[in-house]
Motif scaffolding. Structure first.
Motif, PDB file in Angstrom:
ATOM      1  N   LEU B  41      25.394 -56.265  44.161  1.00 36.17           N
ATOM      2  CA  LEU B  41      24.604 -57.283  43.933  1.00 36.17           C
ATOM      3  C   LEU B  41      24.862 -58.300  42.667  1.00 36.17           C
ATOM      4  N   GLN B  42      25.506 -57.343  41.661  1.00 36.81           N
ATOM      5  CA  GLN B  42      26.095 -58.163  40.620  1.00 36.81           C
ATOM      6  C   GLN B  42      27.043 -59.297  41.080  1.00 36.81           C
ATOM      7  N   LEU B  43      28.074 -58.837  42.096  1.00 37.36           N
ATOM      8  CA  LEU B  43      29.011 -59.815  42.638  1.00 37.36           C
ATOM      9  C   LEU B  43      28.317 -61.033  43.281  1.00 37.36           C
ATOM     10  N   GLN B  44      27.469 -60.761  44.206  1.00 37.98           N
ATOM     11  CA  GLN B  44      26.775 -61.821  44.826  1.00 37.98           C
ATOM     12  C   GLN B  44      25.964 -62.638  43.876  1.00 37.98           C
ATOM     13  N   ILE B  45      25.359 -62.228  42.630  1.00 41.72           N
ATOM     14  CA  ILE B  45      24.904 -63.180  41.870  1.00 41.72           C
ATOM     15  C   ILE B  45      25.836 -64.024  41.007  1.00 41.72           C
ATOM     16  N   ARG B  46      27.124 -63.505  40.793  1.00 41.98           N
ATOM     17  CA  ARG B  46      28.090 -64.291  39.907  1.00 41.98           C
ATOM     18  C   ARG B  46      28.712 -65.346  41.031  1.00 41.98           C
ATOM     19  N   GLN B  47      29.009 -64.990  42.317  1.00 39.04           N
ATOM     20  CA  GLN B  47      29.455 -65.859  43.103  1.00 39.04           C
ATOM     21  C   GLN B  47      28.486 -66.957  43.230  1.00 39.04           C
ATOM     22  N   MET B  48      27.057 -66.918  43.443  1.00 40.05           N
ATOM     23  CA  MET B  48      26.208 -67.948  43.209  1.00 40.05           C
ATOM     24  C   MET B  48      26.100 -68.575  42.323  1.00 40.05           C
ATOM     25  N   ILE B  49      26.324 -68.229  41.283  1.00 42.49           N
ATOM     26  CA  ILE B  49      26.280 -69.073  39.994  1.00 42.49           C
ATOM     27  C   ILE B  49      27.642 -69.867  39.884  1.00 42.49           C
ATOM     28  N   VAL B  50      28.655 -69.463  40.206  1.00 45.59           N
ATOM     29  CA  VAL B  50      30.128 -69.815  40.314  1.00 45.59           C
ATOM     30  C   VAL B  50      30.034 -71.050  41.241  1.00 45.59           C
ATOM     31  N   THR B  51      29.439 -70.777  42.391  1.00 45.64           N
ATOM     32  CA  THR B  51      29.204 -71.701  43.440  1.00 45.64           C
ATOM     33  C   THR B  51      28.672 -72.990  42.943  1.00 45.64           C
ATOM     34  N   ALA B  52      27.369 -72.706  42.208  1.00 41.94           N
ATOM     35  CA  ALA B  52      26.501 -73.747  41.672  1.00 41.94           C
ATOM     36  C   ALA B  52      27.088 -74.628  40.793  1.00 41.94           C
ATOM     37  N   ILE B  53      27.763 -73.889  39.949  1.00 42.65           N
ATOM     38  CA  ILE B  53      28.548 -74.888  38.858  1.00 42.65           C
ATOM     39  C   ILE B  53      29.732 -75.462  39.501  1.00 42.65           C
ATOM     40  N   GLU B  54      30.614 -74.923  40.591  1.00 40.41           N
ATOM     41  CA  GLU B  54      31.591 -75.762  41.148  1.00 40.41           C
ATOM     42  C   GLU B  54      31.210 -76.984  41.999  1.00 40.41           C
ATOM     43  N   ASP B  55      29.724 -76.783  42.659  1.00 43.50           N
ATOM     44  CA  ASP B  55      29.448 -77.853  43.474  1.00 43.50           C
ATOM     45  C   ASP B  55      28.436 -79.055  42.562  1.00 43.50           C
ATOM     46  N   LEU B  60      27.234 -78.983  33.276  1.00 36.78           N
ATOM     47  CA  LEU B  60      27.404 -78.863  31.762  1.00 36.78           C
ATOM     48  C   LEU B  60      26.094 -78.785  31.105  1.00 36.78           C
ATOM     49  N   GLY B  61      25.995 -77.612  30.116  1.00 39.29           N
ATOM     50  CA  GLY B  61      24.895 -77.552  29.078  1.00 39.29           C
ATOM     51  C   GLY B  61      23.515 -77.029  29.613  1.00 39.29           C
ATOM     52  N   ILE B  62      23.471 -76.956  30.682  1.00 35.16           N
ATOM     53  CA  ILE B  62      22.127 -76.065  31.435  1.00 35.16           C
ATOM     54  C   ILE B  62      22.051 -74.843  30.697  1.00 35.16           C
ATOM     55  N   ARG B  63      20.794 -74.582  30.197  1.00 37.85           N
ATOM     56  CA  ARG B  63      20.484 -73.184  29.637  1.00 37.85           C
ATOM     57  C   ARG B  63      20.219 -72.295  30.940  1.00 37.85           C
ATOM     58  N   MET B  64      20.939 -71.153  31.132  1.00 37.53           N
ATOM     59  CA  MET B  64      20.540 -70.187  32.084  1.00 37.53           C
ATOM     60  C   MET B  64      19.388 -69.619  31.699  1.00 37.53           C
ATOM     61  N   PRO B  65      18.669 -68.851  32.878  1.00 38.76           N
ATOM     62  CA  PRO B  65      17.286 -68.159  32.294  1.00 38.76           C
ATOM     63  C   PRO B  65      17.703 -66.947  31.524  1.00 38.76           C
ATOM     64  N   SER B  66      16.828 -66.554  30.795  1.00 42.51           N
ATOM     65  CA  SER B  66      17.187 -65.309  30.027  1.00 42.51           C
ATOM     66  C   SER B  66      17.454 -64.185  30.858  1.00 42.51           C
ATOM     67  N   ASN B  92      34.997 -68.235  31.229  1.00 41.54           N
ATOM     68  CA  ASN B  92      34.475 -69.654  30.658  1.00 41.54           C
ATOM     69  C   ASN B  92      33.659 -70.404  31.786  1.00 41.54           C
ATOM     70  N   PHE B  93      32.766 -69.794  32.589  1.00 44.24           N
ATOM     71  CA  PHE B  93      31.820 -70.604  33.218  1.00 44.24           C
ATOM     72  C   PHE B  93      30.737 -70.614  32.515  1.00 44.24           C
ATOM     73  N   LEU B  94      30.316 -69.884  31.607  1.00 45.25           N
ATOM     74  CA  LEU B  94      29.261 -69.628  30.774  1.00 45.25           C
ATOM     75  C   LEU B  94      29.557 -69.707  29.293  1.00 45.25           C
ATOM     76  N   VAL B  95      28.752 -70.295  28.375  1.00 49.15           N
ATOM     77  CA  VAL B  95      28.928 -69.881  26.810  1.00 49.15           C
ATOM     78  C   VAL B  95      27.695 -69.197  26.378  1.00 49.15           C
ATOM     79  N   VAL B 104      25.578 -73.358  30.563  1.00 51.91           N
ATOM     80  CA  VAL B 104      26.839 -73.675  31.608  1.00 51.91           C
ATOM     81  C   VAL B 104      27.859 -74.175  30.651  1.00 51.91           C
ATOM     82  N   ALA B 105      28.905 -73.829  30.605  1.00 51.27           N
ATOM     83  CA  ALA B 105      30.085 -74.410  29.965  1.00 51.27           C
ATOM     84  C   ALA B 105      30.694 -75.653  30.538  1.00 51.27           C
TER      85      ALA B 105
END
Lengths: 513, 513
Positions: B41-55, B60-66, B92-95, B104-105
């Motif tokens: 599950l954790q990998l799926q979530i990471r993959q979805m965040i990476v994809t959303a940053i890539e596309d 840049l600069g968006i705050r992620m939900p807590s 380095n995808f998030l700070v 989002v970095a």
């Protein structure tokens, strides 16, 4: 069978007198290749027992040493042996008898009971077969690299990746994820002429955009490395009458592939800006180009030349095969767009590779081309081998999707740039007789020695002193043209080995004067 | 870019009002394909965040939900989100900013800064390309199986493995062992024209002896599935003048491969004993044979016929390509030795496959042949693609070496034999209009319907009722010759589905009278 018969009559009982003797010798020899420093000790032990049962060294009924005794002989924990024995009992290689230990169960009967006889191969005269072959691929002139290059202290070879740069943990994470049951169900299938849609999607999203390329999913196909992409394209486009252009000097594997299909392979002139779009090019219907870094001279084709080349292709309807073989490996200075991304008339077929940045052993390349071309390439690939293994496609998709590919490329680029800076400093000092080129982002230098130098001999001498370089003759159709040149790669040599390696090479060259 | 621009201006703040609203909608949509039943599950979530940053959906600069809020929206543990966020910070995808959360970095600058523009592909007319191709592989007549065969309740198709038979745990053990650092160093390399010596050794020790074949290591080469072996052999031996024989009916992929290289493809007569060694065979210099189970009639060639065939090959110096495509899959009754193991005059080239028993998606086949032939095949394979991926070769070597292959084959054989027994009972009852053949050890039946039946139409009707069979026309050079026949495989259908499937098929056939 001599060896195994001999071992059989030593009448192994499985009790290991601590004083030594034939028993200890036997069990010791059975496990002599155990790598105690290696991981997976228990797996190694199981594999050795299975092998000995399969090849008859451990025949039916033999009692295995007690776990305590074997553990002491092998200097491993007793638990390791217990686990190994129990697993082998589950697999029916051993049986456990209460109070008397573990015994070799013999091989299950219903497979392969038939014909253990087999044939002993008589020697086969080459001549007997030579007359039957339609071609003789072994006769091609190839790049020769020592397979044991890792054994040399100074391997300045190209394209063989430094194992220390492999992203072990990130790759493992992706590979393990691909071993979940739903993932196995995805990749275990035969897709006939298809590819893993997840990998195609990641190429579209994360890999191709870095090269300024957008492509639909029906414009991309995976291959067994970039080499396979070249072969498929050549096979689809080249008939015996086709005139195919190749840069001179150029990539020998591409030249060899083309040469198998047509005798009209045309050398195309290159200069400091790469391929020259002249009459020779205009006489071809297909041409192989390495615009990002010319192979082997490593020069970068400037934007103006790229535009000229595309214009010539459009005017004469020439199909350009762009091999972007290390386009994204080491960004250095302003990046130029590949021909594919500049091409408005759709004359370019693009060949790329994932395994170059990761591990050449993985063999993952791809083609980007107009849909009608991909359609035929897929049909051809289906005939040839169906598709690249899907488990590797899925691991690569996860690796890219998790952002590891991006992270890995940054890491690789950092190390490679450092190496290039070191070489930029060392070459003038230690190789004063040579001149060289290396365009921005290239992971190798192309060096010219004094006229008359034979770099094949030079490479031999260097190798005797631990330095591996690649002689230049094979890159030219006229092998004398680049006999005084050699390729010096730095993607496979440890950074701290560069300085002593170049120093050594400089001495070898100085001595040849 | 329309979609991502629209999402950008929703001004996501990362606070998720529990009452709902645009924020919840946005984050929900970002993770809408999350498979909560899936593992990793954790990998799926990471993959979805990476994809959303890539596309660009997450700029840049968006705050992620807590982590608390996102965990609650996604109904996963908070720790899962924390681990995912931390990993993305490492990459380095998030700070992370103290007390204000994760942002989002933006993408690291130095890769791919260049040309995100790209080209939009214009539509490409097929005609524009057709004139440039040297061949048209898409025009070949092929076996057609629905790619989504797993979606049908009754897939009686051949050679597509039942995922429920895959040896998941044993394969995982081997795959994980191949991810140790020393193993990675072994398989990450480019071996040019080589193979993994450990796999060749296991073939010699554990796989080939079961078929009565002994071979030296220079007589074996790995291929990308058995199909690739056929392609390489054909390419090496066939020139446009070569007469090549193929069983009639026979394997369409072999016929297609041969037909690409010569117009002299000769149909060879078969009877209830398989290939008939007659004048047609004697006119050929190369012939394709399936002695163990004739493709597609599934008959077994008796020993006497095998000897006759070998005698003809010796007398006329004919090279026989023996495709032992499921030689060891389901031992049933006394096993006959393959031609290769009976051949004293060395006229046989042997093609085998590991992936058939494991997973077709792996694509692992091999050739056994005299050393001079293997030498040229290796040179040809080097030109074409170098070698099959080495990581898969190493996993297979470990899998066989640990005894798992032997254990797996026994398990598979047990299940397949049970299915065959069920079908032997059901076919006479439910398909009274048909006759059929299936030799010992074959995983499919070859059925003949009443004369005049068009099994392509029959297959369509059956498919509409959930039953997948393979129409027979494609197996013959004269497609009318086997239009009334079809192939019924049972290696991919669950055992408990066989009876209702055959019942259904019987009704479809009865209705066509």
């Amino acid at each position: 069978m001599g060896k195994s018969a001999e071992l059989r009559h030593t009448d192994v009982t499985g009790t290991l007198p601590s004083a030594g003797g034939a028993d200890v010798l036997f069990w010791g020899s059975l496990f002599h290749s155990l790598d105690r420093g290696g991981s997976f000790l228990q797996l190694q032990i199981r594999q050795m027992i299975v092998t000995a049962i399969e090849d008859g060294r451990l025949p039916l009924g033999i009692r295995m040493p007690s776990s305590r005794d074997l553990a002491s002989v092998l200097k491993v924990s007793r638990n390791t042996i217990v686990i190994a024995y129990e697993q082998l009992v589950d697999q029916n290689f051993l049986v456990s008898r209460e109070r008397s230990g573990y015994f070799v169960a013999g091989l299950p009967k219903h497979i392969g009971a038939a014909t253990r006889e087999g044939v002993v191969a008589p020697s086969d005269a080459d001549e007997r077969w030579a007359g039957r072959f339609a071609l003789k691929p072994s006769a091609t002139r190839n790049i020769v690299k020592p397979l044991d290059w890792q054994a040399y202290p100074y391997p300045f070879i190209f394209g063989q990746f430094d194992p220390s740069l492999f992203p072990t943990n990130d790759w493992r994470e992706s590979a393990r994820a691909a071993l979940s049951v739903p993932e196995i169900n995805n990749w275990a299938r035969d897709l006939i002429d298809g590819d893993d849609p997840a990998l195609i999607e990641q190429l579209q999203l994360q890999v191709l955009p870095r090269r300024g390329i957008r492509a639909r999913s029906d414009e991309i196909m995976m291959t067994i490395g970039a080499q396979h992409a070249l072969y498929l394209i050549a096979k689809l486009f080249i008939s015996p009458a086709t005139r195919v252009g190749i840069e001179e000097p150029g990539y020998p594997d591409a030249r060899n592939i083309f040469g198998m299909l047509t005798s009209n392979v045309v050398p195309l002139r290159t200069d400091g800006d790469g391929l020259v779009p002249d009459d020779a090019l205009e006489s071809c219907s297909l041409a192989y180009v390495t615009a990002s870094h010319q192979c082997p001279t490593a020069v970068v084709m400037p934007l103006a030349r790229r535009q000229q080349l595309l214009q010539a292709a459009r005017a004469r309807d020439i199909v350009l095969i762009e091999d972007d073989y290390e386009g994204e490996l080491m960004p250095e200075g302003p990046e130029l767009p590949p021909l594919m991304s500049l091409d408005r008339s759709r004359n370019v077929l693009y060949v790329g590779s994932l395994s170059k940045a990761l591990a050449p052993g993985l063999r993952l390349g791809y083609v980007v081309a107009p849909a009608p071309v991909i359609k035929e390439l897929r049909a051809l690939r289906r005939l040839m081998l169906r598709h690249p293994p899907l488990n590797n496609q899925r691991v690569a998709a996860l690796f890219i999707g998790l952002g590891h590919y991006r992270t890995h490329l940054q890491q690789v680029a950092r190390v490679l740039l450092e190496r290039a800076r070191i070489l930029d400093r060392l070459l003038p000092e230690h190789l004063p007789d040579c001149t060289w080129s290396r365009g921005a982002g290239s992971t190798h230098y192309w060096l010219s020695c004094r006229p008359g130098t034979d770099t094949t001999k030079l490479a031999e001498r260097a190798r005797a002193e631990g330095v591996v370089i690649e002689p230049g003759d094979v890159f030219s159709m006229d092998e004398n043209a680049s006999r005084h040149c050699f390729r010096l790669g730095f993607s496979s040599i440890r950074t701290d080995r560069i300085e002593p390696g170049i120093r050594q090479l400089g001495q070898v060259i100085a001595r040849t004067r």
